[in-house]
Design a protein around this motif. Structure first.
Motif, PDB file in Angstrom:
ATOM      1  N   ARG A  21     -31.959 -26.236  -1.186  1.00 12.96           N
ATOM      2  CA  ARG A  21     -31.015 -26.144  -2.295  1.00 12.96           C
ATOM      3  C   ARG A  21     -31.230 -27.303  -3.272  1.00 12.96           C
ATOM      4  O   ARG A  21     -31.290 -27.103  -4.489  1.00 12.96           O
ATOM      5  CB  ARG A  21     -29.583 -26.164  -1.747  1.00 12.96           C
ATOM      6  N   VAL A  24     -34.431 -26.860  -5.386  1.00 20.30           N
ATOM      7  CA  VAL A  24     -34.296 -25.814  -6.399  1.00 20.30           C
ATOM      8  C   VAL A  24     -33.470 -26.312  -7.570  1.00 20.30           C
ATOM      9  O   VAL A  24     -33.854 -26.172  -8.739  1.00 20.30           O
ATOM     10  CB  VAL A  24     -33.662 -24.542  -5.801  1.00 20.30           C
ATOM     11  N   VAL A  28     -34.420 -26.802 -11.478  1.00 20.84           N
ATOM     12  CA  VAL A  28     -33.690 -26.058 -12.506  1.00 20.84           C
ATOM     13  C   VAL A  28     -33.167 -27.012 -13.576  1.00 20.84           C
ATOM     14  O   VAL A  28     -33.305 -26.767 -14.783  1.00 20.84           O
ATOM     15  CB  VAL A  28     -32.526 -25.261 -11.883  1.00 20.84           C
ATOM     16  N   SER A  74     -28.541 -20.509  -8.581  1.00 17.86           N
ATOM     17  CA  SER A  74     -29.892 -20.198  -8.115  1.00 17.86           C
ATOM     18  C   SER A  74     -30.252 -20.865  -6.797  1.00 17.86           C
ATOM     19  O   SER A  74     -31.369 -20.693  -6.304  1.00 17.86           O
ATOM     20  CB  SER A  74     -30.911 -20.632  -9.170  1.00 17.86           C
ATOM     21  N   PRO A  77     -31.007 -17.082  -2.924  1.00 17.06           N
ATOM     22  CA  PRO A  77     -31.342 -15.796  -3.550  1.00 17.06           C
ATOM     23  C   PRO A  77     -30.188 -14.812  -3.451  1.00 17.06           C
ATOM     24  O   PRO A  77     -29.387 -14.855  -2.517  1.00 17.06           O
ATOM     25  CB  PRO A  77     -32.550 -15.314  -2.749  1.00 17.06           C
ATOM     26  N   ARG A  93     -33.179 -14.918  -8.092  1.00 18.47           N
ATOM     27  CA  ARG A  93     -32.392 -16.131  -8.320  1.00 18.47           C
ATOM     28  C   ARG A  93     -32.157 -16.246  -9.827  1.00 18.47           C
ATOM     29  O   ARG A  93     -33.055 -15.951 -10.620  1.00 18.47           O
ATOM     30  CB  ARG A  93     -33.113 -17.387  -7.823  1.00 18.47           C
ATOM     31  N   ALA A  94     -30.989 -16.696 -10.208  1.00 21.29           N
ATOM     32  CA  ALA A  94     -30.683 -16.774 -11.634  1.00 21.29           C
ATOM     33  C   ALA A  94     -29.696 -17.889 -11.930  1.00 21.29           C
ATOM     34  O   ALA A  94     -28.931 -18.314 -11.064  1.00 21.29           O
ATOM     35  CB  ALA A  94     -30.121 -15.439 -12.130  1.00 21.29           C
ATOM     36  N   GLU A  95     -29.748 -18.345 -13.170  1.00 22.52           N
ATOM     37  CA  GLU A  95     -28.713 -19.179 -13.768  1.00 22.52           C
ATOM     38  C   GLU A  95     -28.315 -18.517 -15.084  1.00 22.52           C
ATOM     39  O   GLU A  95     -29.039 -17.655 -15.604  1.00 22.52           O
ATOM     40  CB  GLU A  95     -29.204 -20.609 -14.023  1.00 22.52           C
ATOM     41  N   ASP A 157     -38.883 -18.635 -17.204  1.00 22.43           N
ATOM     42  CA  ASP A 157     -38.653 -18.518 -15.771  1.00 22.43           C
ATOM     43  C   ASP A 157     -39.221 -19.741 -15.056  1.00 22.43           C
ATOM     44  O   ASP A 157     -40.249 -20.296 -15.456  1.00 22.43           O
ATOM     45  CB  ASP A 157     -39.327 -17.262 -15.215  1.00 22.43           C
ATOM     46  N   VAL A 167     -36.743 -18.534 -10.517  1.00 22.96           N
ATOM     47  CA  VAL A 167     -35.402 -18.591 -11.092  1.00 22.96           C
ATOM     48  C   VAL A 167     -35.484 -18.065 -12.523  1.00 22.96           C
ATOM     49  O   VAL A 167     -36.329 -18.504 -13.310  1.00 22.96           O
ATOM     50  CB  VAL A 167     -34.853 -20.028 -11.114  1.00 22.96           C
ATOM     51  N   ARG A 168     -34.619 -17.118 -12.852  1.00 22.47           N
ATOM     52  CA  ARG A 168     -34.567 -16.577 -14.210  1.00 22.47           C
ATOM     53  C   ARG A 168     -33.279 -17.042 -14.880  1.00 22.47           C
ATOM     54  O   ARG A 168     -32.234 -17.111 -14.241  1.00 22.47           O
ATOM     55  CB  ARG A 168     -34.647 -15.051 -14.187  1.00 22.47           C
ATOM     56  N   PHE A 169     -33.365 -17.351 -16.155  1.00 21.24           N
ATOM     57  CA  PHE A 169     -32.231 -17.854 -16.917  1.00 21.24           C
ATOM     58  C   PHE A 169     -31.728 -16.728 -17.814  1.00 21.24           C
ATOM     59  O   PHE A 169     -32.384 -16.353 -18.791  1.00 21.24           O
ATOM     60  CB  PHE A 169     -32.645 -19.084 -17.729  1.00 21.24           C
TER      61      PHE A 169
END
Length: 213
Positions: A21, A24, A28, A74, A77, A93-95, A157, A167-169
């Motif tokens: 965590r 990541v 990010v 993110s 997952p 995974r996303a923000e 990304d 991770v996708r924003f």
């Protein structure tokens, strides 16, 4: 809070391997700082039974635009809703990123609420879906929900070490109640075409709803 994202599968099971965590979230935050520059503020919210969600504020920039980006969504997952068990490493995974001209700091807690939905409600937040707060996004706002748009245009990304997904924003586009209702019937693409046709400034915190007749 209403939504139209698919539900998680069984959250038990899955692999314990993969990026931590902390790793990541450090990556990010670095990507956000590289994209938007230094923060102009940050807030943290912890909901019962969830990990902490932060919201970082960037700007205003030369155009008067303020960006709000979540940090924490993110860390794990989101599960494939068709899977019998949730994979602890693989999965989207996303923000979330919201852009508002002039800024509206009252949106900090709603954004944290949206970012916590994968943990709280078991949702996969993806482009084309929407999240409905059931109340104004900030005091006096004409918007009560947001549309998750396609990633990549604002923040690239972020690739993670295999086998973890990147991770996708996801940009968030505020919707009036009428726009949200119209989107549920006609779809996200049709609403975005309406916005484009009428030259809607989706960053205007006081804009009126687009014509839907």
């Amino acid at each position: 809070m209403a939504h139209d994202f698919p539900l998680f599968g069984d959250p038990s099971g899955g692999s314990a391997h993969g990026p931590s965590r902390a790793a990541v979230l450090a990556a990010v935050e670095a990507r956000l700082l590289t994209t938007f520059g230094e923060t102009s503020g940050r807030a943290a919210v912890t909901f019962l039974g969830t990990d902490r969600i932060e919201v970082l504020r960037f700007g205003p920039d030369a155009e008067g635009l303020v960006r709000y980006a979540t940090l924490g969504m993110s860390a794990a997952p989101m599960a494939d809703p068709s899977a019998a068990v949730a994979d602890q490493v693989r999965g989207p995974r996303a923000e979330l990123v919201l852009t508002v001209r002039g800024g509206r700091d009252g949106v900090l807690r709603p954004l944290a609420t949206f970012a916590a939905t994968p943990q709280v409600e078991g949702l996969v937040v993806a482009p084309g879906g929407s999240l409905d707060l059931g109340a104004p996004l900030w005091e006096g706002a004409p918007f009560t929900s947001v549309l998750a748009a396609e990633p990549g245009g604002l923040v690239e990304d972020l690739e993670l070490d295999a086998p973890a997904d990147p991770v996708r924003f996801l940009p968030l586009l505020p919707m009036t109640p009428n726009e949200a209702g119209w989107k549920r019937v006609h779809g996200a693409e049709a609403l975005q075409e309406r916005w484009l046709w009428y030259g809607t400034d989706l960053r205007d915190p006081e804009r009126r709803g687009v014509r839907l007749d």
